[in-house]
Each structure stands twice: as structure tokens, then as C-alpha cells.
Design an enzyme around this catalytic site. Structure first.
Site, PDB file in Angstrom:
ATOM      1  N   HIS A   1      61.627 -30.368  39.969  1.00 42.14           N
ATOM      2  CA  HIS A   1      62.005 -29.076  39.412  1.00 42.14           C
ATOM      3  C   HIS A   1      63.509 -28.876  39.388  1.00 42.14           C
ATOM      4  O   HIS A   1      63.987 -27.833  38.942  1.00 42.14           O
ATOM      5  CB  HIS A   1      61.334 -27.953  40.206  1.00 42.14           C
ATOM      6  CG  HIS A   1      59.842 -28.065  40.240  1.00 42.14           C
ATOM      7  ND1 HIS A   1      59.155 -28.556  41.321  1.00 42.14           N
ATOM      8  CD2 HIS A   1      58.914 -27.798  39.299  1.00 42.14           C
ATOM      9  CE1 HIS A   1      57.856 -28.563  41.057  1.00 42.14           C
ATOM     10  NE2 HIS A   1      57.689 -28.114  39.834  1.00 42.14           N
TER      11      HIS A   1
ATOM     12  N   GLN B   1      58.020 -28.517  30.155  1.00 45.10           N
ATOM     13  CA  GLN B   1      58.163 -27.525  31.211  1.00 45.10           C
ATOM     14  C   GLN B   1      59.336 -27.793  32.152  1.00 45.10           C
ATOM     15  O   GLN B   1      60.016 -26.870  32.583  1.00 45.10           O
ATOM     16  CB  GLN B   1      56.854 -27.440  31.997  1.00 45.10           C
ATOM     17  CG  GLN B   1      56.621 -26.122  32.674  1.00 45.10           C
ATOM     18  CD  GLN B   1      55.162 -25.982  33.081  1.00 45.10           C
ATOM     19  OE1 GLN B   1      54.731 -26.502  34.108  1.00 45.10           O
ATOM     20  NE2 GLN B   1      54.394 -25.268  32.274  1.00 45.10           N
TER      21      GLN B   1
ATOM     22  N   GLU C   1      52.908 -26.350  27.403  1.00 48.28           N
ATOM     23  CA  GLU C   1      52.095 -25.931  28.539  1.00 48.28           C
ATOM     24  C   GLU C   1      52.508 -24.527  28.990  1.00 48.28           C
ATOM     25  O   GLU C   1      53.677 -24.281  29.275  1.00 48.28           O
ATOM     26  CB  GLU C   1      52.256 -26.917  29.688  1.00 48.28           C
ATOM     27  CG  GLU C   1      51.883 -28.350  29.330  1.00 48.28           C
ATOM     28  CD  GLU C   1      52.457 -29.340  30.328  1.00 48.28           C
ATOM     29  OE1 GLU C   1      52.738 -28.941  31.473  1.00 48.28           O
ATOM     30  OE2 GLU C   1      52.635 -30.511  29.956  1.00 48.28           O
TER      31      GLU C   1
ATOM     32  N   GLU D   1      52.806 -34.416  28.408  1.00 50.81           N
ATOM     33  CA  GLU D   1      54.055 -34.354  27.654  1.00 50.81           C
ATOM     34  C   GLU D   1      54.065 -35.282  26.447  1.00 50.81           C
ATOM     35  O   GLU D   1      54.657 -34.956  25.405  1.00 50.81           O
ATOM     36  CB  GLU D   1      55.241 -34.680  28.573  1.00 50.81           C
ATOM     37  CG  GLU D   1      55.595 -33.570  29.545  1.00 50.81           C
ATOM     38  CD  GLU D   1      54.585 -33.406  30.671  1.00 50.81           C
ATOM     39  OE1 GLU D   1      54.468 -32.293  31.233  1.00 50.81           O
ATOM     40  OE2 GLU D   1      53.916 -34.404  30.993  1.00 50.81           O
TER      41      GLU D   1
ATOM     42  N   LEU E   1      47.912 -30.383  29.311  1.00 48.86           N
ATOM     43  CA  LEU E   1      48.991 -30.818  30.189  1.00 48.86           C
ATOM     44  C   LEU E   1      49.246 -32.311  29.989  1.00 48.86           C
ATOM     45  O   LEU E   1      48.693 -33.144  30.683  1.00 48.86           O
ATOM     46  CB  LEU E   1      48.624 -30.514  31.652  1.00 48.86           C
ATOM     47  CG  LEU E   1      49.752 -30.558  32.679  1.00 48.86           C
ATOM     48  CD1 LEU E   1      49.391 -29.701  33.894  1.00 48.86           C
ATOM     49  CD2 LEU E   1      50.049 -31.978  33.137  1.00 48.86           C
TER      50      LEU E   1
END
Length: 789
Positions: free
Chosen positions: A576, A527, A474, A505, A503
């Protein structure tokens, strides 16, 4: 049949010449096939000869098809081996010698008629009413061996040709029939990825000048991928991902020649598929052409399969063949159907037995009578029983070493040589292309680099060194990655080698698995580490098991780049800043690399690429996000976290083998050994500097590899001080620190040990993260506590 033994199909003017695909073993560990039948196993590649280029001459069976897409009819072919005149592998008929000796002059069993069939009288019944075969007609060797393979798998024989007693898989490497694990639908994303790779390699070969024939694709120009599954599997997330990805790419104009085969018996163990649901769902898949047939109708199913395969072969686009079938007996031995199905339903299925239906068709066509078919059926039954008796006595795997032998072989000398060779090419015949790829200024002349810049340069050198390497994921192409790590790669190497994916995985990893199996060297990007968890079965159940369940005959080399770990400033939350790698460390054979320094990152990435190419390794390259653009170590502006990029001639001397740590000495380096990785390396070096001011000498051990752990280096450095502080930025429960301490105990370490780890908690947003993550203060305090003991 092997490619070099399969006669050319007269219906295919473009049939590949004899010997096509024989480089497969060298390129991907996969031998191409010219005779693998559609639906024979869960995933396979069918070459020219196995399915003709044109459809059958029967009425068009395509549902909602475009008549304009029709292709001229082809003469029907008759795959299979001719009936042999002799016995097969010593397999005999019923005990007592009732059947005639095959091949014996003057006996019914060995006489071959003018038409090629055997001459003999139908059998009768003995006094007890049991039918006995009167004709000795051995099964063709190919079918005998197929039955033997299946039986060997059922009894875990070490002589089973694919898994060698490790699993009852169905597959053959030499026929390009790829085995599956028991995970529902997990093989479908791989099939899509293999279709994408097969087509990419085909187009690449078409553009390649004859003088540059190597490295050529191991697959015939018209090869297609066939992938079978059950009706209940279409509801699984992995199947949905595969269908969506195939349709998505078709919508964008990218061709993927994959034929999905749905074997619909209406049941998922005991859960029924709602009436009409499967057909409705499959018809609705955008970009996937729909074909259907009654699986109990041998002729109709064969015609539909030919037609569907021919359409995929010609148009290089995905299709699905929906076969309605029945299930005789339960899902497995312990599954008692009568607990959830009525007697009437079971009786109806038994009456629709496709073997009986086929026998009825043969009788109606005048090709045989009932007695002859019963004799044949009984004779085959006896032969299968004899095969079963033979394989029962075959040896089983008898030691741990035997079991794990094909799991993840390590050939460090060959890997090191591959790195050396890549450096030699980069300074020799590839020097001009390298200078051009870097815009006239190679990275070794660009001054010290950050972690992100070093990875970008190593990816560029990798794409130059390995022509079959592809980088995808991505946002990796047009944008150059969320953090700019892949910036400029698409401009340097083109959209065929560096491309954006949808998008999802699961699909990203599935594309990598299929591409690796097809002969490419895929480098997919996930990502964020947290996003990997929704697709981790592609690594656990598919990637890591391929070598194990095929004794190394099949492999899916891959280097998965993952941005991960915590400590991002101003951007975070648990998605994240994920600090969980336990699920990766639990996968047998997986290589897990975590570079902390820019110079280590480039060297370790070169090692992972070489290990994948040489050993077929599946590597996960976890890149600490917080260190991507870090420049300083001790104070602002010191530039101590930057590093120069090694010129190709120094790659050999700077090679970092899998499972080797890096050690930093701070102060006297005699008091405490700090074992860490990733962000912990920078924090530990800063803490060690502060401790040195107090007269405490530390040696900081950067593990670099979380699997396999650098145990030898760990034990040596622990023994040097007798005090070990494990700094683990992952969680206390299931974290890396547990494995480090266990390795110390197993090795007999008797010194002091202490652990500093993150709290068992998701990483929160903002300043709250500091409350649950490891800090420099915790490291210094941990070292002081060890010394106070």
C-alpha cells in the site's frame, strides 16, 4: 472485403446495410470487417457476412450443448473472391514459359468454362522427372495480396501494410484483424475487453433514437470477436485471467460475444500438453460453451467454426472452438524437432498433413484428379516464390525517425483545442446536464477542494465531455473507491459507464485495451501501484505496442488511474506504499502523470483524457495516496494544500500540456533549484520555507510528468541557479532521479548537482518507513551541502 463491397448474406435477415462501420477509423482507428475468417489471426472482430447467423446444415457438433439453443439451419455460403481471368500483379509461372499465358484467347490458361472453372489439361513430367505445371491459373488477387503481406513481414519490408517492417505481425486494420505481440496469451484479456465493448456499444445503439445516430458504434449489430491461441497458452496466467473474466461476466448475466479458438498441436515448442488435458481444461471453463473439431478435416473444421460463431453471434455469449491440429516442422527455424520427437511421430504428422488430406477429399469426391492438384500446387509454389523474390528487394526502415514515427505521436495543439472545446460545451449546450450531474452545485462553486475531490470532479466533467468514456475497476462503483475518489459517479452516470470489475488487474487492463480498440475511452483503476506489477505486461506488451506495430492504424487509448507512492499514515506496508515506477518509465511512448496539487490534478486529468482521445495515448495517472485528503501545507489549519476548481471557461487558460513542469519560487529563488514530484513537492516546499528563514532562496520544480520528462523546463531552471537538488521519493536505483540527472548531463549542464532519494528497500510498516524514505530534514541538509561546495 470492405463492408461496402460485401454482398448481403441471404442467410442473415438482419445483415447490416452496405457501408456499416465506416466510422471506425474516426472512432477508434479500426476499420470493421465483413470477411475476416475465424482463426485468421490472434484477435479480430468478425462482422455480419463473414460468418452466417445460423449454423451449418450438418449434424450438431456442439459438445454438451443444449438442443434448445439450436437455431434454424442456414444456407451455406461460399466466401472468397471469384477466380480472375487475368494475371495477378505480374506474377508468372515457372521460368521458361511452360505455362500458358492467362487470359490469352485460345490458350488453356485463359479459357473459362461454363461452370466458372478453367479449362486445361493436367501437367506431366519432363525428362528429368520434375513435374511442371501445364495450366496457367493465377491465384486470386486477394490471396496474392495476403501472401505478399506475410512475406513482407518476414523480410521486414517497410511496405508491409500493418507494421511497416517493425515486426512480423499478422493483421490488417481494414479487415479488423488485430496483430499480437510475441508475449504468450497477452492478447486474450484484450479480446474479452473488446467483446464487452462491442456488446455495450451494440446495446447503446439499440437504445439510441434514430435522430441521435451519432456517435454510433463502428461495429455491425451482430459483430463478434475471434481470438486464437495455442494449446500451451491455456496454461498462462493471462489466458486463465481471460477465460475466468469471460465466464465471470457471463455468470453475472453480462454478455460478451467472444469466440476463443484453440489450435491444439499438442506441443509448446518441445513441452507436450498431457493427453486430454486441453480438452478437459477447456470443457471445465464455467460460462464458456465448448465446441470441438479435427483441424485436419477441412469440411468438419469449417462446419464446426460456422456453428460456433453462429452460436456466439446469436446468444452474445463466450465459446471456445477446440481444433486438434498438427505441427509440421519445428516451432521456429532454430527448433530441431528430431531432438525431442521420434521419427515415427514425425512421419505420422506428415501423413496427416491437412493439405494432403484436403487433396485426397477432393479426389475422392471427383472434383479433381491428383495430377491436376499437383499442377495447381506447383503453380502456386512458383507464384509464391516470385512474390518472395519481389519483396526481398523492397526498402527497409532506414532511420531512427522512421522506426519511431508511429510510436507515440504528440499533437499538443490539437490536445489543447480538445480541452478548450470540452470547456465550451460545458458552458454552452452541456451546461444544464453539468449542473444536474453535480447535483445543482458545480465544483467551482464548492470552495477549495482536496486532491481526491478535484479528481472526482474532473472525472465527472470527463464523463460529460466524452460519451464513450467509462470508469471501472475494483470497488470503484458501489463503494466509490477505497479512498472515495470515484464516489457518486455511478449514481450520476449509471452502471453501464461506471462499474465494478472482478479482482484481477490483468483483466482490468485487458478490458481497457479492448474497450479502447473498440472505440471507447476507458479509464480503468488499479487500486494500488504494487498491484500493477502483476499485470504490467498488458501495458508494456499490449497497450504501448499497438500503435507501433500498426503504424497508427490501430490504437487503444486509455487513462489508467493508479493510487500509489508512499507516506500513508497508519496504513501501509510495501503493497500500500509502493514507490517503484521504474517499470513504467521503461515503456516507450507511455505517458506518466503524477499530480501533487488539486488544481494540477484536474488540469492534468483533462489533458490525459484529451491526449487519449486525440492521439490515442496510453496514459498512467499516478495519484499520491498520502495527498488525497491533505489540506494543509505549512501548519495545521492553513488550508494551503487545497485549491479551487477551475470553471469550464478557464480550462483553456489553465491547460497543462504533457511534459510541462510547474515552478514555485520561495525566497529569492536564486540559490538552489529543487527538482521533485508527488509527495516530494509538499516536502520540498516546506523545506524551502525553512531554508528561506536562513536566507537561502529556492525554486521548487514540480516535474508533474515522469514520461516524457519536462526536459526544457528542467534545463532552464537548473541553469538559473547552477545548483540542482533532485528530491526523488522513488528508489535510488532505477528511480526517477537517475533520469533527471541523465537529462542534465545530456544537455551539457555543468553546475553542481546532488540527489536525495529513498533507499533501495521495500517500504516497511509503521515508523520504520521513515528510515528508508526521503524526509524534509534530508532535503534541507542536501541544499546546505550544495551551497557549501
Amino acid at each position: 472485403m470492405p463492408a461496402d463491397a460485401m454482398p448481403a448474406d441471404p442467410a442473415q435477415p438482419d445483415a447490416a446495410p452496405a457501408g456499416v462501420g465506416q466510422s471506425a477509423a474516426a472512432a477508434a482507428g479500426v476499420a470493421p470487417s465483413d470477411a475476416a475468417p475465424a482463426g485468421a489471426a490472434a484477435a479480430e472482430v468478425v462482422q455480419s457476412g463473414g460468418t452466417p447467423a445460423g449454423p451449418s446444415d450438418s449434424a450438431d457438433r456442439e459438445v454438451d450443448g443444449d438442443p434448445a439453443d439450436a437455431v434454424p439451419p442456414a444456407a451455406p455460403d461460399h466466401p472468397g473472391s471469384p477466380t480472375p481471368t487475368g494475371t495477378s500483379d505480374g506474377v508468372t509461372g515457372p521460368p521458361g514459359g511452360e505455362a500458358g499465358a492467362a487470359g490469352e484467347a485460345g490458350t488453356p490458361g485463359g479459357e473459362i468454362g461454363a461452370s466458372g472453372g478453367e479449362v486445361g489439361e493436367p501437367g506431366g513430367e519432363d525428362a528429368g522427372g520434375v513435374r511442371m505445371a501445364a495450366v496457367r491459373r493465377p491465384v486470386a488477387p486477394a490471396y496474392t495480396e495476403a501472401a505478399r503481406d506475410v512475406l513482407r513481414g518476414m523480410v521486414a519490408s517497410s511496405q508491409e501494410p500493418l507494421a511497416g517492417g517493425r515486426h512480423k505481425v499478422f493483421g490488417r486494420a481494414d479487415l479488423a484483424v488485430v496483430p499480437t505481440t510475441s508475449t504468450i496469451a497477452s492478447h486474450l484479456p484484450r479480446a474479452v475487453g473488446m467483446g464487452l465493448a462491442v456488446e455495450r456499444l451494440r446495446r447503446q445503439d439499440a437504445r439510441r433514437a434514430p435522430a441521435h445516430a451519432d456517435p454510433a458504434s463502428p461495429w455491425a449489430p451482430d459483430a463478434i470477436v475471434v481470438c486464437s491461441f495455442g494449446d500451451a497458452s491455456i496454461n498462462h496466467a493471462s489466458a486463465t485471467a481471460a477465460f475466468n473474466t469471460a465466464g465471470w461476466y457471463d455468470h453475472t448475466g453480462l454478455r460478451i460475444p467472444v469466440l476463443f479458438v484453440c489450435e491444439d498441436n499438442g506441443l509448446g515448442i518441445s513441452v507436450r500438453s498431457p493427453q486430454g488435458w486441453v480438452a478437459t481444461a477447456l470443457r471445465a471453463k464455467p460460462g464458456i460453451r465448448y465446441f470441438a473439431a479435427d483441424g485436419a478435416d477441412l469440411v468438419g473444421a469449417y462446419e464446426a467454426a460456422r456453428e460456433a460463431a453462429a452460436w456466439v453471434r446469436r446468444h452474445r455469449r463466450p465459446a471456445v472452438l477446440h481444433l486438434s491440429t498438427i505441427r509440421l516442422l519445428g516451432h521456429a527455424g532454430a527448433d530441431v524437432e528430431s531432438g525431442y520427437r521420434s521419427a515415427e511421430e514425425l512421419t505420422a504428422d506428415l501423413a496427416a498433413d491437412p493439405v494432403v488430406a484436403t487433396a485426397r477429399r477432393l479426389v475422392d469426391a471427383g472434383l479433381a484428379n491428383g495430377a491436376e492438384l499437383l499442377d495447381r500446387y506447383d503453380e502456386i509454389g512458383w507464384q509464391i516464390r516470385r512474390l518472395a523474390e519481389q519483396v526481398l528487394d523492397e526498402p527497409k526502415l532506414g532511420s531512427p525517425a522512421e522506426v519511431i514515427a508511429p510510436l507515440a505521436p504528440r499533437r499538443p495543439v490539437r490536445v489543447a483545442q480538445a480541452v478548450t472545446d470540452a470547456g465550451a460545451r460545458a458552458t454552452g449546450p452541456g451546461a444544464g446536464a453539468r449542473v444536474e450531474a453535480f447535483g445543482g452545485k458545480p465544483p467551482e462553486l464548492s470552495g477549495p477542494l482536496t486532491l481526491a475531490q478535484s479528481i472526482n470532479a474532473a472525472l465527472t466533467d470527463g464523463l460529460l465531455a466524452y460519451p464513450q468514456m467509462a470508469v471501472f475497476g475494483e470497488d470503484v462503483a458501489a463503494k466509490g473507491g477505497v479512498y472515495g475518489v470515484t464516489k457518486g459517479l455511478r449514481d450520476r452516470f449509471g452502471a453501464a459507464r461506471v462499474f465494478d470489475t472482478l479482482l484481477d488487474e490483468t483483466s482490468v487492463l485487458g478490458l481497457g485495451l479492448g474497450a479502447g480498440l473498440a472505440g471507447m475511452l476507458p479509464v480503468p483503476e488499479i487500486q494500488y501501484l504494487a498491484y500493477l506489477h502483476s499485470a504490467e505486461d498488458q501495458l508494456r506488451g499490449e497497450a504501448a505496442t499497438m500503435r507501433f506495430f500498426s503504424q497508427g492504424a490501430l490504437r487503444n487509448p486509455m487513462v489508467v488511474r493508479v493510487a500509489g507512492l508512499a507516506y500513508q499514515e497508519g496504513f501501509g506496508g510495501h503493497f500500500h506504499n509502493d514507490n517503484s515506477v521504474a517499470v513504467l518509465r521503461d515503456v516507450p511512448g507511455l505517458v506518466i502523470a503524477v499530480p501533487a496539487r488539486p488544481d494540477d490534478a484536474a488540469a492534468m486529468l483533462r489533458t490525459c483524457l484529451a491526449s487519449a482521445a486525440v492521439d490515442g495515448s496510453v496514459c498512467v495517472f499516478v495519484e499520491p495516496i498520502a495527498l488525497y485528503h491533505t489540506r494543509d501545507l505549512y501548519s495545521d489549519g492553513d488550508g494551503e494544500w487545497l485549491a479551487g476548481y477551475a470553471e469550464p471557461g478557464a480550462w483553456a487558460s489553465g491547460h497543462v500540456p504533457v511534459g510541462r513542469a510547474r515552478v514555485y519560487g520561495v525566497g529569492s529563488a536564486e540559490d538552489v533549484t529543487i527538482v521533485t514530484f508527488g509527495n516530494g513537492v509538499r516536502m520540498s516546499l516546506r523545506a524551502a520555507s525553512a531554508l528561506a528563514d536562513e536566507g537561502i532562496g529556492c525554486r521548487v520544480v514540480d516535474l508533474r510528468w515522469l514520461a516524457p520528462l519536462p526536459v526544457a523546463d528542467l534545463i532552464r531552471e537548473a541553469a538559473a541557479t547552477g545548483r540542482v537538488l533532485v528530491v526523488d521519493e522513488t528508489r535510488r536505483s532505477g528511480g526517477v532521479g537517475e533520469g533527471v540527472l541523465a537529462a542534465l548531463v545530456d544537455a551539457g549542464y555543468v553546475g553542481a548537482a546532488r540527489r536525495v532519494a529513498a533507499i533501495d528497500c521495500f517500504v516497511p510498516l509503521g515508523p520504520a518507513a521513515r528510515q528508508v524514505l526521503v524526509s524534509e530534514e534530508a532535503i534541507t541538509q542536501g541544499a546546505r551541502t550544495l551551497l557549501a561546495r
